[in-house]
Motif scaffolding. Structure first.
Motif, mmCIF file in Angstrom:
data_model
loop_
_atom_site.group_PDB
_atom_site.id
_atom_site.type_symbol
_atom_site.label_atom_id
_atom_site.label_comp_id
_atom_site.label_asym_id
_atom_site.label_seq_id
_atom_site.Cartn_x
_atom_site.Cartn_y
_atom_site.Cartn_z
ATOM 1 N N ASP A 274 21.655 -6.089 -18.011
ATOM 2 C CA ASP A 274 21.370 -7.537 -17.987
ATOM 3 C C ASP A 274 20.222 -7.949 -18.916
ATOM 4 O O ASP A 274 20.242 -9.026 -19.499
ATOM 5 N N ARG A 278 20.457 -10.750 -21.915
ATOM 6 C CA ARG A 278 19.627 -11.960 -21.976
ATOM 7 C C ARG A 278 18.817 -12.018 -23.268
ATOM 8 O O ARG A 278 18.745 -13.061 -23.920
ATOM 9 N N TYR A 330 20.780 -18.647 -19.915
ATOM 10 C CA TYR A 330 19.791 -17.561 -19.872
ATOM 11 C C TYR A 330 18.358 -18.079 -19.775
ATOM 12 O O TYR A 330 17.498 -17.739 -20.601
#
Ligand SMILES: O=C(O)CCC(=O)C(=O)O
Ligand SMILES: [Fe+2]
Length: 355
Positions: A274, A278, A330
Motif C-alpha cells: 500500500d 500511495r 490518496y
C-alpha cells in the motif's frame, strides 16, 4: 517441466487460473527478471545502463500486476536453506513451547502466532502459523512504554530452541534489508524519482520478517472456503517473499482474474504494498493476492518467508507522482498508523471479523 511440476521459467510466464470462464479480460504477466546487472552479482558488475534496464523492466512488471519474480539477487542460496531449516525446526516443537514466545499483546506483532482454531463458526482466518521479528537494533524514537513504542519498537522475542535460529534469522534479516534498500533505489529510478528518494523514509524503518508455515490439511479442501491466506494487499512498501517450493498456492489478482505466481527455485517474489501504491499515485498498484488450497499443498504443507518493508513509523505517505486517472485521491497517511491498523486486522482473527 522441471521437478516442481511447473513449466520451465521463461522471461514472461503466463498461466490462466481463472475459474469463472471469462476470457474477455486481458492477460496478466508476472515477469521473471534477472536483476544481476543492477545488483552487481553478474560478472560484468553494475553499469548505469544495466541498472536503468533492470529498473525499467521491474517497474513495467509492477505497473501491470504489482508483482515481479527476481533471480540474480545475490542472496546466498545456502542462507535461504539455513533459514528454512531453522524455522521448520521451530515449527516442529510442541505448541506449548512455541507459545512461550507468543505475541505479548494483540497489537504487538512479535514472536509466534499459532494456527487459528477453526472449529467454530468463524469466517476464514488464515490457516497458518508464523514466527515474526522486527528491527534488530534498538531505535530510540518513542518513549519507553508509550503506545507507539509498544507498536513499533517492542524488542524481538527469540525462542530458546533451536539455539542456532537467532543467528541465521539475523543474517537473513540483514540480507533482506540490504536487498530491499537496493530494490527501492531501482523503483525510484524506474518511476523517475531521484535514486535515493526513499532513503530518508526508511532510516528508522520497522521492517517485519515472518516465517509462515501452512500445515498439511486433512480431508478434502477443494471447495473449502477456508483459504490458506485470504485475499489481501500487503501494507508496506515492497514485500520480498521466498518460497522453498511451491505446491501451487500463491495467486495474484490482476486484469479481473486470479493468476498463479510463477515459481523459480532460488528466486524471490517482489510485490508492491500500500505504501508504494500511495507514494506512486497508483502507478505501482498493491494487488490483492492469496494462497489457495492446492491438492498437493494440502497433503504436504507449505512454507514461505515474507520480509515486509515498513517505513519510518512517522513517515508521511502522500503521492510523489501525479495520481493515475481513476485511482483514489490518496490523501496523506502516516505510515505507522496505516500499517498497524491493517496488521491488527491481518493478525487478530476477531479484529479481522469486524473489518
Ligand atoms: O505464503 C505466501 O506465499 C504469501 C504470504 C503473504 O501473502 C503474506 O504473508 O503477506
Ligand atoms: Fe501478502
Amino acid at each position: 517441466m522441471d521437478d516442481s511440476g511447473l513449466p520451465a521459467p521463461s522471461a514472461i510466464f503466463i498461466e490462466d487460473r481463472s475459474t469463472d470462464g471469462d476470457t474477455s479480460a486481458g492477460v496478466a504477466t508476472v515477469t521473471v527478471l534477472d536483476v544481476a546487472a543492477a545488483i552487481g552479482t553478474g560478472s560484468a558488475g553494475v553499469s548505469a545502463a544495466g541498472e536503468a534496464a533492470v529498473a525499467e523492466r521491474l517497474v513495467a512488471s509492477f505497473r501491470h500486476t504489482g508483482f515481479a519474480v527476481i533471480t540474480g539477487h545475490g542472496v546466498d542460496l545456502g542462507l535461504f536453506e539455513r533459514f528454512c531449516a531453522e524455522s521448520a525446526a521451530f515449527f516442529a516443537l510442541p505448541l506449548a513451547e512455541k507459545l512461550e514466545v507468543g505475541f505479548p499483546a494483540p497489537e504487538v506483532i512479535r514472536g509466534y502466532e499459532p494456527v487459528p482454531d477453526d472449529s467454530g463458526p468463524v469466517r476464514a482466518p488464515n490457516m497458518m502459523e508464523s514466527l515474526l521479528i522486527n528491527q534488530l537494533e534498538p531505535v530510540d524514537d518513542y518513549p519507553d512504554g508509550s503506545a507507539q513504542a509498544r507498536l513499533w519498537r517492542w524488542p524481538n522475542l527469540w525462542p530458546s530452541r533451536p539455539a542456532s535460529l537467532r543467528g541465521v534469522w539475523e543474517d537473513y534479516y540483514r540480507a533482506m534489508t540490504a536487498l530491499g534498500d537496493r530494490l527501492l533505489e531501482l523503483v525510484a529510478l524506474g518511476v523517475g524519482l531521484p535514486k535515493d528518494w526513499f532513503a530518508d523514509k526508511f532510516d528508522r524503518h520497522f521492517n517485519n520478517l515472518a516465517a509462515n508455515h501452512y500445515p498439511p490439511r486433512a480431508g478434502s479442501v477443494s471447495g473449502s472456503p477456508m483459504l490458506r491466506n485470504r485475499p489481501h494487499t500487503d501494507h508496506g512498501a515492497l514485500t520480498l517473499l521466498y518460497r522453498p517450493s511451491e505446491p501451487g498456492g500463491l495467486e495474484v489478482f490482476a486484469e479481473g482474474r486470479w493468476w498463479q505466481v510463477p515459481f523459480v527455485p532460488g528466486s524471490l517474489v517482489i510485490n508492491i504494498g500500500d505504501m508504494l501504491e500511495r507514494w506512486t499515485g497508483g502507478l505501482l498498484p498493491a494487488t490483492p493476492h492469496r494462497v489457495v488450497n492446492s491438492a498437493d499443498g494440502a497433503a504436504t504443507g507449505r512454507s514461505s518467508v515474507a520480509y515486509f518493508q515498513q517505513p519510518n513509523p512517522d513517515a508521511l505517505v502522500a503521492p510523489a507522482l501525479p495520481v493515475v486517472a481513476g485511482r483514489p485521491d490518496y490523501s496523506p497517511v502516516i505510515a505507522g498508523e496505516h500499517i498497524s491498523r491493517k496488521e491488527l486486522g491481518y493478525h487478530t482473527v476477531s479484529a479481522a471479523l469486524d473489518a
